[in-house]
Enzyme design. Sequence first.
Site, PDB file in Angstrom:
ATOM      1  CE  LYS A  67      11.566  12.691   6.249  1.00 29.45           C
ATOM      2  NZ  LYS A  67      11.286  11.651   5.234  1.00 29.45           N
ATOM      3  CD  GLN A 138       7.084   6.159  -0.446  1.00 28.19           C
ATOM      4  OE1 GLN A 138       8.205   5.679  -0.611  1.00 28.19           O
ATOM      5  NE2 GLN A 138       6.892   7.435  -0.210  1.00 28.19           N
ATOM      6  CB  THR A 221       2.009   0.015   9.741  1.00 30.04           C
ATOM      7  OG1 THR A 221       0.956  -0.653   9.055  1.00 30.04           O
ATOM      8  CG2 THR A 221       1.532   0.424  11.123  1.00 30.04           C
TER       9      THR A 221
HETATM   10  P1  NAD Z   1      -0.144   6.639  -1.644  1.00 32.44           P
HETATM   11  O1  NAD Z   1      -1.199   7.529  -1.067  1.00 32.44           O
HETATM   12  O2  NAD Z   1       0.496   7.005  -2.933  1.00 32.44           O
HETATM   13  O3  NAD Z   1      -0.731   5.155  -1.805  1.00 32.44           O
HETATM   14  C1  NAD Z   1      -1.507   4.578  -0.793  1.00 32.44           C
HETATM   15  C2  NAD Z   1      -1.634   3.106  -1.032  1.00 32.44           C
HETATM   16  O4  NAD Z   1      -2.403   2.547   0.050  1.00 32.44           O
HETATM   17  C3  NAD Z   1      -2.389   2.778  -2.308  1.00 32.44           C
HETATM   18  O5  NAD Z   1      -1.879   1.573  -2.830  1.00 32.44           O
HETATM   19  C4  NAD Z   1      -3.815   2.565  -1.800  1.00 32.44           C
HETATM   20  O6  NAD Z   1      -4.592   1.732  -2.641  1.00 32.44           O
HETATM   21  C5  NAD Z   1      -3.529   1.872  -0.493  1.00 32.44           C
HETATM   22  N1  NAD Z   1      -4.633   1.943   0.473  1.00 32.44           N
HETATM   23  C6  NAD Z   1      -5.141   3.057   1.038  1.00 32.44           C
HETATM   24  N2  NAD Z   1      -6.122   2.718   1.911  1.00 32.44           N
HETATM   25  C7  NAD Z   1      -6.213   1.376   1.882  1.00 32.44           C
HETATM   26  C8  NAD Z   1      -7.034   0.438   2.544  1.00 32.44           C
HETATM   27  N3  NAD Z   1      -7.944   0.811   3.439  1.00 32.44           N
HETATM   28  N4  NAD Z   1      -6.856  -0.871   2.272  1.00 32.44           N
HETATM   29  C9  NAD Z   1      -5.920  -1.264   1.381  1.00 32.44           C
HETATM   30  N5  NAD Z   1      -5.107  -0.433   0.719  1.00 32.44           N
HETATM   31  C10 NAD Z   1      -5.264   0.881   0.967  1.00 32.44           C
HETATM   32  O7  NAD Z   1       0.937   6.465  -0.494  1.00 32.44           O
HETATM   33  P2  NAD Z   1       2.481   6.067  -0.606  1.00 32.44           P
HETATM   34  O8  NAD Z   1       3.276   7.303  -0.688  1.00 32.44           O
HETATM   35  O9  NAD Z   1       2.651   5.001  -1.628  1.00 32.44           O
HETATM   36  O10 NAD Z   1       2.712   5.461   0.860  1.00 32.44           O
HETATM   37  C11 NAD Z   1       2.096   4.230   1.225  1.00 32.44           C
HETATM   38  C12 NAD Z   1       2.188   4.091   2.734  1.00 32.44           C
HETATM   39  O11 NAD Z   1       3.545   4.023   3.134  1.00 32.44           O
HETATM   40  C13 NAD Z   1       1.587   5.273   3.493  1.00 32.44           C
HETATM   41  O12 NAD Z   1       0.820   4.765   4.554  1.00 32.44           O
HETATM   42  C14 NAD Z   1       2.792   6.033   4.012  1.00 32.44           C
HETATM   43  O13 NAD Z   1       2.520   6.738   5.200  1.00 32.44           O
HETATM   44  C15 NAD Z   1       3.765   4.883   4.243  1.00 32.44           C
HETATM   45  N6  NAD Z   1       5.166   5.261   4.237  1.00 32.44           N
HETATM   46  C16 NAD Z   1       6.000   4.604   5.079  1.00 32.44           C
HETATM   47  C17 NAD Z   1       7.352   4.910   5.115  1.00 32.44           C
HETATM   48  C18 NAD Z   1       8.253   4.151   6.030  1.00 32.44           C
HETATM   49  O14 NAD Z   1       9.415   4.544   6.188  1.00 32.44           O
HETATM   50  N7  NAD Z   1       7.836   3.071   6.597  1.00 32.44           N
HETATM   51  C19 NAD Z   1       7.859   5.915   4.281  1.00 32.44           C
HETATM   52  C20 NAD Z   1       6.998   6.562   3.393  1.00 32.44           C
HETATM   53  C21 NAD Z   1       5.644   6.222   3.368  1.00 32.44           C
END
Ligand code: NAD
Length: 321
Positions: A67, A138, A221
Amino acid sequence: MIIVSEDICKKVISRADAFKAVEAVFASMAKGDAYNFPVIREAIGYQDALYGFKSGFDKAGLILGLKSGGYWPNNIKKGLTNHQSTIFLFDPDTGQLDAIVGGNYLTAIRTAASSAVSIAHLARNNAKILGMVGAGHQSAFQLRAALEQRKFEKVIGWNLDPEALPALAKVANDSGLPFESVTRQEIGAQADVIITITSAHEPLLMKEWIKSGTHIACMGTDTKGKQEIDPQLIATANLFTDEIAQSISIGETQHAIEEGLIKQSDITPIGQVINGDHKGRVSDDEITIFDGTGVGLQDLAVASAAANLAQEQGKAQIIEL
Ligand code: NAD
């Protein structure tokens, strides 16, 4: 060689297909039949973009590929998603390119499938209340997939910016469930299953708030320095992950490891539970935690499923190389 666009991915692959693909590849990883190659992730010094590759080989499923993509923070101003990715699948017998598959939608459904697999294998069967921490891009995917794993009766949620919660409430309501906006403490007090899906860099859930028997899927995370839950909570729970190497370096357990609260050997790959080589949850009272860090093989597994389905349904674009 085929091309499967983002739109076709949305049309051909269901949540059940993604669940099956991700569960199978976690099982292969735990047997040593599938492995992820080292991840490349670089700040390219242009558009503030982070660009990289996740790749791997599943010998059981005969899926080889990568990817490619990353994070372009300025995309939002252009009406595009900040996270952009494309998946390339190769024939493991010859190395020839088999498929180019849009990776944006697949990233969301493979991440949702990961927490869903953890709920299916680790949550109490009688779990009734689902708690969501985070309401970003997400979260709706996470919620939809989680709701299919147990007979939930209510969804509760918290987000840093409460204005994002109605979109999550709609997903719950569309599934016939009530949704309540609550504090993080209240999520800990009520929820039987919790999904954290934020970009936080500090604990959002403290150990003393979480009731016994809860299953927590920590999904946000995926980078060094990020954090969603209290390391003391990690220290008292039965711990599972997709891949231990990622969990301790960029996943949710990195902080408890750094603080010396747990050892690597305290964490079990969820594939062992899927394969029946580990019991998983051993009592209704224990707290189970799944650290879903996101591995390249998940992307390849869902891309392969999407490519096969698109071909079967005559929806793939065929290109002669
Ligand atoms: P997004 O930018 O659409 O949403 C971010 C979310 O995090 C929002 O709900 C926001 O309010 C919250 N947030 C940001 N800073 C914060 C803080 N300091 N305290 C509390 N909440 C906070 O992002 P997304 O696409 O929904 O992704 C969310 C997270 O999931 C990201 O960190 C992304 O890197 C991670 N992610 C992980 C995987 C995995 O496989 N584990 C896959 C995709 C995304």
